[in-house]
Design a protein around this motif. Structure first.
Motif, short mmCIF file in Angstrom:
data_model
loop_
_atom_site.label_atom_id
_atom_site.label_comp_id
_atom_site.label_asym_id
_atom_site.label_seq_id
_atom_site.Cartn_x
_atom_site.Cartn_y
_atom_site.Cartn_z
N GLY A 169 -19.26 10.65 -15.06
CA GLY A 169 -19.04 11.15 -13.70
C GLY A 169 -20.33 11.22 -12.90
O GLY A 169 -20.55 12.19 -12.17
N VAL A 170 -21.18 10.23 -12.99
CA VAL A 170 -22.46 10.20 -12.29
C VAL A 170 -22.54 8.92 -11.45
O VAL A 170 -21.71 8.03 -11.57
CB VAL A 170 -23.65 10.25 -13.27
N LYS A 171 -23.56 8.83 -10.59
CA LYS A 171 -23.81 7.63 -9.80
C LYS A 171 -25.08 6.97 -10.30
O LYS A 171 -26.13 7.61 -10.41
CB LYS A 171 -23.97 7.97 -8.32
N VAL A 172 -24.99 5.69 -10.62
CA VAL A 172 -26.12 4.93 -11.17
C VAL A 172 -26.90 4.32 -10.02
O VAL A 172 -26.34 3.69 -9.13
CB VAL A 172 -25.62 3.84 -12.13
N LEU A 173 -28.23 4.53 -10.04
CA LEU A 173 -29.10 3.98 -9.01
C LEU A 173 -29.63 2.61 -9.43
O LEU A 173 -29.63 1.67 -8.64
CB LEU A 173 -30.26 4.94 -8.75
N ALA A 174 -30.10 2.50 -10.68
CA ALA A 174 -30.67 1.24 -11.16
C ALA A 174 -30.48 1.14 -12.67
O ALA A 174 -30.28 2.15 -13.34
CB ALA A 174 -32.16 1.16 -10.81
N MET A 175 -30.56 -0.10 -13.17
CA MET A 175 -30.43 -0.34 -14.60
C MET A 175 -31.45 -1.39 -15.02
O MET A 175 -31.61 -2.40 -14.33
CB MET A 175 -29.03 -0.83 -14.95
N ASN A 176 -32.11 -1.15 -16.13
CA ASN A 176 -33.01 -2.12 -16.73
C ASN A 176 -32.53 -2.37 -18.15
O ASN A 176 -32.10 -1.44 -18.83
CB ASN A 176 -34.45 -1.60 -16.77
N SER A 177 -32.61 -3.62 -18.58
CA SER A 177 -32.14 -3.92 -19.93
C SER A 177 -33.12 -4.86 -20.61
O SER A 177 -33.85 -5.62 -19.96
CB SER A 177 -30.76 -4.56 -19.90
N HIS A 178 -33.16 -4.78 -21.92
CA HIS A 178 -33.90 -5.74 -22.72
C HIS A 178 -33.23 -5.86 -24.08
O HIS A 178 -32.56 -4.94 -24.54
CB HIS A 178 -35.38 -5.38 -22.85
N ARG A 179 -33.37 -7.05 -24.66
CA ARG A 179 -32.76 -7.32 -25.95
C ARG A 179 -33.81 -7.21 -27.02
O ARG A 179 -34.87 -7.82 -26.95
CB ARG A 179 -32.16 -8.73 -25.98
N LEU A 180 -33.52 -6.38 -28.02
CA LEU A 180 -34.46 -6.17 -29.11
C LEU A 180 -34.05 -7.07 -30.28
O LEU A 180 -32.88 -7.14 -30.63
CB LEU A 180 -34.45 -4.71 -29.54
N PRO A 181 -35.01 -7.78 -30.87
CA PRO A 181 -34.67 -8.68 -31.97
C PRO A 181 -34.34 -7.92 -33.24
O PRO A 181 -34.80 -6.80 -33.45
CB PRO A 181 -35.93 -9.52 -32.14
N GLY A 182 -33.55 -8.54 -34.09
CA GLY A 182 -33.25 -7.95 -35.39
C GLY A 182 -34.44 -8.06 -36.32
O GLY A 182 -35.34 -8.88 -36.13
N LYS A 183 -34.45 -7.24 -37.33
CA LYS A 183 -35.56 -7.24 -38.29
C LYS A 183 -35.26 -8.20 -39.43
O LYS A 183 -34.11 -8.41 -39.80
CB LYS A 183 -35.76 -5.83 -38.85
N ALA A 184 -36.31 -8.76 -39.99
CA ALA A 184 -36.17 -9.67 -41.13
C ALA A 184 -35.96 -8.85 -42.39
O ALA A 184 -36.64 -7.86 -42.63
CB ALA A 184 -37.39 -10.55 -41.26
N ARG A 185 -35.00 -9.24 -43.20
CA ARG A 185 -34.70 -8.57 -44.47
C ARG A 185 -34.62 -9.62 -45.57
O ARG A 185 -34.06 -10.68 -45.39
CB ARG A 185 -33.36 -7.83 -44.40
N ARG A 186 -35.18 -9.28 -46.72
CA ARG A 186 -35.13 -10.19 -47.85
C ARG A 186 -34.04 -9.73 -48.81
O ARG A 186 -33.98 -8.57 -49.19
CB ARG A 186 -36.47 -10.22 -48.57
N MET A 187 -33.17 -10.67 -49.18
CA MET A 187 -32.14 -10.41 -50.17
C MET A 187 -32.34 -11.42 -51.30
O MET A 187 -31.77 -12.51 -51.27
CB MET A 187 -30.75 -10.56 -49.55
N GLY A 188 -33.21 -11.05 -52.22
CA GLY A 188 -33.57 -11.99 -53.28
C GLY A 188 -34.39 -13.12 -52.70
O GLY A 188 -35.33 -12.89 -51.95
N PRO A 189 -34.03 -14.36 -52.99
CA PRO A 189 -34.80 -15.49 -52.46
C PRO A 189 -34.45 -15.83 -51.01
O PRO A 189 -35.08 -16.68 -50.40
CB PRO A 189 -34.43 -16.64 -53.39
N ILE A 190 -33.46 -15.17 -50.46
CA ILE A 190 -32.97 -15.52 -49.12
C ILE A 190 -33.53 -14.55 -48.09
O ILE A 190 -33.50 -13.33 -48.28
CB ILE A 190 -31.43 -15.47 -49.09
N MET A 191 -34.05 -15.08 -46.97
CA MET A 191 -34.48 -14.24 -45.85
C MET A 191 -33.33 -14.17 -44.86
O MET A 191 -32.78 -15.19 -44.45
CB MET A 191 -35.68 -14.85 -45.14
#
Length: 95
Positions: A44-66
């Motif tokens: 129930g508010v009024k939005v004046l402005a919006m900024n957005s950015h996409r954050l990359p996923g983190k690298a995870r190792r699962m055995g020999p596979i990244m």
């Protein structure tokens, strides 16, 4: 609520609360107009402005596979003066 995943509480997002700016993680396919509509409808508010950015996923190792975790989008929403989101404005008491 469609599109908005959860509110973000980092050092920067807490500092932005003083400027009437709120930070949310949203689904990566959501657009600014969809998120603006949901924020105005749900809080129930009024939005004046919006900024957005996409954050990359983190690298995870699962055995020999990244592999990578899923990326996500973060929106910083500025509200018009006089509006606020009450549940996010509560002070926490640390004991």
């Amino acid at each position: 609520m469609n599109g908005i995943t959860y509110a973000v509480f980092t050092d920067k997002s807490i500092r932005l609360l003083g400027n009437n700016q709120y930070t949310f993680n949203v689904e990566s396919g959501s657009t600014k107009t969809e998120i603006k509509h949901w924020v105005e409808l749900f809080f129930g508010v009024k939005v004046l402005a919006m900024n957005s950015h996409r954050l990359p996923g983190k690298a995870r190792r699962m055995g020999p596979i990244m592999a990578h975790t899923m990326h996500y989008k973060r929106m910083i929403i500025t509200l018009q003066p006089g509006y606020s989101i009450p549940p996010l404005r509560k002070k926490r008491l640390y004991t």
